[in-house]
Design an enzyme around this catalytic site. Structure first.
Site, mmCIF file in Angstrom:
data_model
loop_
_atom_site.group_PDB
_atom_site.id
_atom_site.type_symbol
_atom_site.label_atom_id
_atom_site.label_comp_id
_atom_site.label_asym_id
_atom_site.label_seq_id
_atom_site.Cartn_x
_atom_site.Cartn_y
_atom_site.Cartn_z
ATOM 1 N N GLU A 289 -4.543 4.882 -0.135
ATOM 2 C CA GLU A 289 -3.555 4.138 0.185
ATOM 3 C C GLU A 289 -3.268 4.329 1.528
ATOM 4 O OE1 GLU A 289 -3.441 1.833 -1.770
ATOM 5 O OE2 GLU A 289 -3.906 2.663 -3.649
ATOM 6 N N HIS B 29 -5.612 2.340 3.596
ATOM 7 C CA HIS B 29 -5.481 0.931 3.506
ATOM 8 C C HIS B 29 -4.422 0.539 4.394
ATOM 9 C CE1 HIS B 29 -7.283 0.970 -0.816
ATOM 10 N NE2 HIS B 29 -8.332 1.214 0.067
ATOM 11 N N GLU C 3 -1.935 -3.114 -9.007
ATOM 12 C CA GLU C 3 -3.101 -3.136 -8.355
ATOM 13 C C GLU C 3 -3.990 -3.988 -8.843
ATOM 14 O OE1 GLU C 3 -3.288 1.365 -7.937
ATOM 15 O OE2 GLU C 3 -3.895 0.667 -6.004
ATOM 16 N N GLU D 66 0.945 -1.170 0.023
ATOM 17 C CA GLU D 66 -0.165 -0.119 0.103
ATOM 18 C C GLU D 66 0.800 1.253 -0.076
ATOM 19 O OE1 GLU D 66 -3.044 -0.259 -0.606
ATOM 20 O OE2 GLU D 66 -3.715 -2.133 0.393
ATOM 21 N N TYR E 208 -4.331 -1.657 12.039
ATOM 22 C CA TYR E 208 -5.563 -1.843 12.724
ATOM 23 C C TYR E 208 -5.724 -3.382 12.872
ATOM 24 C CZ TYR E 208 -10.361 -1.722 14.336
ATOM 25 O OH TYR E 208 -11.863 -2.058 15.059
HETATM 26 FE FE LIG Z 1 -4.797 1.111 -4.805
HETATM 27 FE FE LIG Z 2 -4.674 0.114 -1.618
#
Ligand SMILES: [Fe+2]
Ligand SMILES: [Fe+2]
Length: 362
Positions: free
Chosen positions: A129, A132, A201, A98, A138
């Site tokens: 990002e 993410h 991605e 990410e 988390y």
């Molecule tokens: Fe992405």
């Molecule tokens: Fe992402």
């Protein structure tokens, strides 16, 4: 054409022709260099629309309940050894990946594009990002996974090292002063946009997405599965953003879009697929989640051909491949109604539906 405003003793003359010239000078790269952020008039209306869609999908990791995941993670009967390994590989790989994507968006692509609406949507992309990466933090913190182990994964697991090197090499090739009037520099950027959007991605993320969603489908780790579903929804917009960027860049610079360059992009996809398939074998060294590594390697072949076709390139296989995991398509289709966040998301939706610019003006 000029507009004249006389307010009291002062008169202001605004030259519309200058604004029209500014619009005509908008380009993906090599357009008018400006530090101002005047979005209107829009040249790339799709980019603004996409920005609004992305903004309406906003989510916060902490809104996802992790209680069930924590309970299952602590219970030896709830999860198998392979289930846990998939999660470790998932958080290990994505916590690196990410950041790599966000960094490339900010320091390479957003730096080089010149139209404000493209910078706007790329800023949102980078922000997603961050969300993410934060969601992975988390997950790691909730389950009590040792963060040092995650960090070590991208030094010590060769298939992760190879995947990361494949994309960071492409990114670093552009981190220097480039003369964007040079077609070779434009081609480097096109390669970057293709590799990040369609290979990384668009394809390399999908092996693990499939495995994590397979666990989710079996009622395992519902919080993690939910976060990955929201991530996937975001990724589909990132893939589309980079697909459109590549197509605009090629349309504005037709000299770069040669048969040899198209072959080069296909070969990069072939390399990306091979790296991903090696990685899948490391994620699923024994059969697990009711599926084998082969199901996922076939899935990656299928996805890669779809990405190539969407970028106007020939697929790697001569026959149309079938999706070996059709249930995934359904799980990947996350709509607002199936949302768990209730109140907060409704608020987000309301806010985002207050469009500042009417569609027909775009
Ligand atoms: Fe992405
Ligand atoms: Fe992402």
């Amino acid at each position: 054409m000029q507009s004249t405003y006389t307010i009291g003793s002062r008169t202001f003359v605004l030259d519309k022709a200058k604004a029209e010239a500014a619009l005509a000078a908008k380009r993906v790269v090599g357009g008018r260099e400006t530090l101002s952020f005047n979005l209107l008039p829009l040249r790339y209306g799709w980019a603004y629309e996409l920005y609004r869609t992305m903004k309406a999908n906003h989510w916060e990791p902490e809104d996802v309940q992790m209680a069930k995941d924590i309970e299952q993670w602590r219970d030896d009967r709830a999860l198998s050894e392979i289930d846990r390994w998939i999660v470790r590989m998932g958080v290990g790989y994505f916590s690196a990946a990410e950041g790599i994507v966000g960094d490339n968006v900010i320091h390479v692509v957003r730096e080089l594009v010149t139209a404000s609406e493209l910078k706007l949507v790329l800023g949102r992309h980078a922000h997603e990002e961050n969300i993410h990466a934060d969601s992975l933090l988390y997950m790691i913190a909730s389950l009590g996974i040792d963060p040092h182990e995650c960090e070590a994964m991208f030094d010590d697991v060769p298939s992760i090292v190879a995947k990361n090197r494949f994309v960071t090499d492409v990114s670093h090739a552009l981190r220097r002063d480039l003369d964007m009037t040079d077609p070779e520099a434009v081609r480097l950027l096109a390669r970057n946009i293709f590799v990040f959007g369609q290979c990384m991605e668009g394809t390399q993320f999908y092996g693990l997405f499939g495995m994590i969603l397979s666990l989710y489908r079996q009622g395992k780790l519902p919080g993690i599965g939910t976060m990955f579903r929201y991530t996937l929804r975001d990724e589909s917009n990132h893939i589309e953003l980079f697909r459109r960027l590549l197509s605009e860049l090629a349309a504005e610079n037709p000299g770069i879009w040669t048969p040899a360059f198209k072959d080069e992009l296909r070969e990069l996809m072939r390399e990306a697929v091979a790296l991903e398939q090696r990685f899948i074998e490391d994620c699923l060294p024994v059969e697990g989640v009711g599926l084998s590594a082969e199901d996922f390697t076939q899935y990656v072949d299928y996805i890669a051909d779809r990405r190539l076709a969407s970028a106007g390139l020939d697929p790697l296989h001569h026959v149309a491949l079938e999706n070996p995991l059709p249930w995934l398509a359904e799980l990947m289709d996350v709509r607002k109604e199936t949302n768990f966040f209730e109140g907060r998301v409704t608020e987000y939706q309301k806010a985002s539906s207050l469009a500042l610019v009417a569609d027909e003006e775009l």
